[in-house]
Design a protein around this motif. Structure first.
Motif, PDB file in Angstrom:
ATOM      1  N   ASN A   1     -26.155  12.102  12.967  1.00  0.00           N
ATOM      2  CA  ASN A   1     -25.242  12.000  11.826  1.00  0.00           C
ATOM      3  C   ASN A   1     -23.900  11.343  12.134  1.00  0.00           C
ATOM      4  O   ASN A   1     -22.889  11.659  11.498  1.00  0.00           O
ATOM      5  CB  ASN A   1     -24.988  13.403  11.229  1.00  0.00           C
TER       6      ASN A   1
ATOM      7  N   ASN B   1     -19.633  32.857  22.633  1.00  0.00           N
ATOM      8  CA  ASN B   1     -18.971  32.556  21.373  1.00  0.00           C
ATOM      9  C   ASN B   1     -20.031  32.097  20.359  1.00  0.00           C
ATOM     10  O   ASN B   1     -20.959  31.375  20.709  1.00  0.00           O
ATOM     11  CB  ASN B   1     -17.928  31.460  21.619  1.00  0.00           C
TER      12      ASN B   1
ATOM     13  N   ALA C   1     -17.569  16.728   9.771  1.00  0.00           N
ATOM     14  CA  ALA C   1     -19.009  17.018   9.763  1.00  0.00           C
ATOM     15  C   ALA C   1     -19.434  17.727   8.478  1.00  0.00           C
ATOM     16  O   ALA C   1     -20.586  17.638   8.055  1.00  0.00           O
ATOM     17  CB  ALA C   1     -19.397  17.850  10.979  1.00  0.00           C
TER      18      ALA C   1
ATOM     19  N   ALA D   1     -24.446  25.827  18.875  1.00  0.00           N
ATOM     20  CA  ALA D   1     -24.652  24.531  19.529  1.00  0.00           C
ATOM     21  C   ALA D   1     -25.898  24.557  20.419  1.00  0.00           C
ATOM     22  O   ALA D   1     -26.683  23.610  20.427  1.00  0.00           O
ATOM     23  CB  ALA D   1     -23.421  24.162  20.354  1.00  0.00           C
TER      24      ALA D   1
ATOM     25  N   ARG E   1     -16.187  31.214  29.997  1.00  0.00           N
ATOM     26  CA  ARG E   1     -17.230  32.135  29.531  1.00  0.00           C
ATOM     27  C   ARG E   1     -18.606  31.459  29.522  1.00  0.00           C
ATOM     28  O   ARG E   1     -19.592  32.005  30.013  1.00  0.00           O
ATOM     29  CB  ARG E   1     -16.853  32.602  28.121  1.00  0.00           C
TER      30      ARG E   1
ATOM     31  N   ALA F   1     -20.025  29.954  17.997  1.00  0.00           N
ATOM     32  CA  ALA F   1     -20.137  28.505  17.793  1.00  0.00           C
ATOM     33  C   ALA F   1     -20.874  27.868  18.969  1.00  0.00           C
ATOM     34  O   ALA F   1     -21.591  26.881  18.804  1.00  0.00           O
ATOM     35  CB  ALA F   1     -18.748  27.892  17.635  1.00  0.00           C
ATOM     36  N   VAL F   2     -20.713  28.448  20.154  1.00  0.00           N
ATOM     37  CA  VAL F   2     -21.450  27.977  21.328  1.00  0.00           C
ATOM     38  C   VAL F   2     -22.943  28.282  21.153  1.00  0.00           C
ATOM     39  O   VAL F   2     -23.802  27.440  21.409  1.00  0.00           O
ATOM     40  CB  VAL F   2     -20.885  28.628  22.619  1.00  0.00           C
TER      41      VAL F   2
ATOM     42  N   ARG G   1     -19.755  21.555  12.812  1.00  0.00           N
ATOM     43  CA  ARG G   1     -19.682  20.343  13.635  1.00  0.00           C
ATOM     44  C   ARG G   1     -20.865  20.253  14.593  1.00  0.00           C
ATOM     45  O   ARG G   1     -21.521  19.216  14.711  1.00  0.00           O
ATOM     46  CB  ARG G   1     -18.363  20.381  14.413  1.00  0.00           C
ATOM     47  N   SER G   2     -21.180  21.366  15.275  1.00  0.00           N
ATOM     48  CA  SER G   2     -22.264  21.362  16.262  1.00  0.00           C
ATOM     49  C   SER G   2     -23.628  21.224  15.595  1.00  0.00           C
ATOM     50  O   SER G   2     -24.507  20.512  16.089  1.00  0.00           O
ATOM     51  CB  SER G   2     -22.245  22.659  17.082  1.00  0.00           C
TER      52      SER G   2
ATOM     53  N   MET H   1     -16.459  24.893  13.787  1.00  0.00           N
ATOM     54  CA  MET H   1     -17.155  24.435  14.996  1.00  0.00           C
ATOM     55  C   MET H   1     -18.671  24.537  14.844  1.00  0.00           C
ATOM     56  O   MET H   1     -19.413  23.706  15.362  1.00  0.00           O
ATOM     57  CB  MET H   1     -16.713  25.273  16.203  1.00  0.00           C
TER      58      MET H   1
ATOM     59  N   CYS I   1     -24.337  19.836  12.770  1.00  0.00           N
ATOM     60  CA  CYS I   1     -24.451  18.474  12.256  1.00  0.00           C
ATOM     61  C   CYS I   1     -24.794  17.516  13.393  1.00  0.00           C
ATOM     62  O   CYS I   1     -25.723  16.715  13.292  1.00  0.00           O
ATOM     63  CB  CYS I   1     -23.135  18.089  11.593  1.00  0.00           C
TER      64      CYS I   1
END
Lengths: 260, 260
Positions: free
Chosen positions: A240, B246, B165, B252, A134, B248-249, B134-135, B131, B137
């Motif tokens: 971090n 997505n 994270a 990021a 994607r 979370a993408v 995490r991204s 996620m 951070c």
């Protein structure tokens, strides 16, 4: 000399076939009208239960050819006799092909516009594979190299996670990734492996030559045999002390890096 | 006048407590030595079975205080009597706080360095929440605004998906996101909602003023009441008619956009 164009056209068509197997995946694919279904394969040893009848009915409704095979014939098609449960289904994906065909086309094209590909080395989570497809599609990558072994394969879960992008992204299959990367290097491409310990960063990669970005396994990273084929190892600089990113996030950052 | 510093210190500590509940999550957290566990809460109505004994033993081993409450007392702590199963656990996260405290600190700081935050509006998938943390951070965002309602809450699954994270990223809680965004605007911040239909693109956002990027629900996007608080709507330009990424993408790409 015989004209080979007919043969090549046929070969290109067969290269574009994605065969899925197993009763649930096949039934779900038949039930999804957005999927370009080509042919249903059934083992003659199947007991004619409700599920098989439903598949036959759906295939008829969609005017999809049904082929019957003995157990051995079917396993040659599914390439997975342990898990095929006596059924397989060919999907005709317009952008599904091989590394070989992609390279052939690149070499024959006088323009030689530099391409950018992602190559997957041991991505085992189907959710991640779908998200990678994607993001790469949305970011405008030229394709994704997906080896036949060691990676999650394209199944209904991956198709779902890719939210339709699978049908718009060239998926280039190969037998072993290391061999295929060697072929790409021979054709002038640069191969960059992503590694959190690398010295060079993603931002330092210029866009002037054809480049393949190799994404490694979710926990182990890029494998040794594949790392040997990399011209460069790259990292994405992180704050971090975070050690790594989700592999689908990494794929997105690569794909979108010039457009943000 | 009484010195309030002791009181404020205590309040800051209590703001940093994250309370999780349910037998499996609490047991898993007690078993994870990397988690900063503060206090175990048990309902006195609990039958003393193996699981409860195991929790008590772990708490003793880790020198964690155990508090016993009647059923009603415990549900005041868990804030979820339906799902707490009679147990709750306070985690003392160093970077867990509130929007109020963040804004107070920003206003009192003469430097006024522009911050960048993500705000989550109805992110319901715990995997995505982990996620995103995490991204954000790794990308160096200054924090994540997480409303108490309508979003996945931080539980062991989220902690796992964030791969540590969570303990390095300021998580700013608030009651309702719209109200909190209004407070941020009043303090001079710009609020940008991500929307695939927006005219303006992410690349057009300058880095000169404090900015909050609002990420909407996985399928419905940013809610109406929150969209009303946005100064701008932004999109990430996409190839191949892909409609969305997505969440979370997206997080990021926002977090890393100046570093690729």
């Amino acid at each position: 000399m015989k004209d080979s164009s007919e043969y090549l056209k046929k070969r290109a068509f067969y290269d574009s076939l994605l065969t899925i197997y197993g009763r649930k995946p096949v039934l779900e694919a038949l039930e999804d009208p957005s999927l370009p279904v080509h042919k249903l394969h059934l083992a003659s040893s199947n007991r004619r239960d409700q599920l098989i009848s439903r598949m036959e009915a759906l295939a008829e409704e969609r005017q999809v050819e049904i082929a019957h095979w003995d157990r051995k014939g079917l396993s040659r098609i599914s390439k997975n006799s342990r898990q095929d449960q006596g059924v397989a289904l060919d999907l005709a994906l317009p952008h599904y092909g091989t590394c070989e065909a992609f390279l052939r086309q690149y070499k024959n094209n006088s323009e030689k516009k530099p391409f950018e590909l992602l190559a997957l080395d041991g991505i085992t989570n189907p959710q991640n594979l779908g998200m990678i497809i994607r993001s790469a599609c949305a970011g405008g990558m030229d394709g994704i190299i997906l080896p036949r072994k060691g990676c999650a394969q394209i199944d209904p879960l991956v198709i779902k996670a890719s939210t339709g992008a699978l049908f718009k992204t060239p998926i280039l299959r190969c037998e072993t990734l290391a061999k295929s990367l060697a072929d790409f290097r021979e054709a002038g491409a640069r191969v960059c492996g992503l590694s959190s310990h690398a010295a060079m960063t993603l931002a330092e990669v210029s866009g002037e030559m054809p480049t393949i970005f190799v994404l490694g396994n979710e926990t182990r990273g890029v494998s040794d045999t594949v790392a040997e084929q990399c011209n460069e190892l790259l990292r994405i600089p992180m704050h971090n002390d975070v050690e790594s990113l989700n592999v689908a996030v990494t794929a997105a950052l690569i794909s979108f890096r010039r457009q943000l």
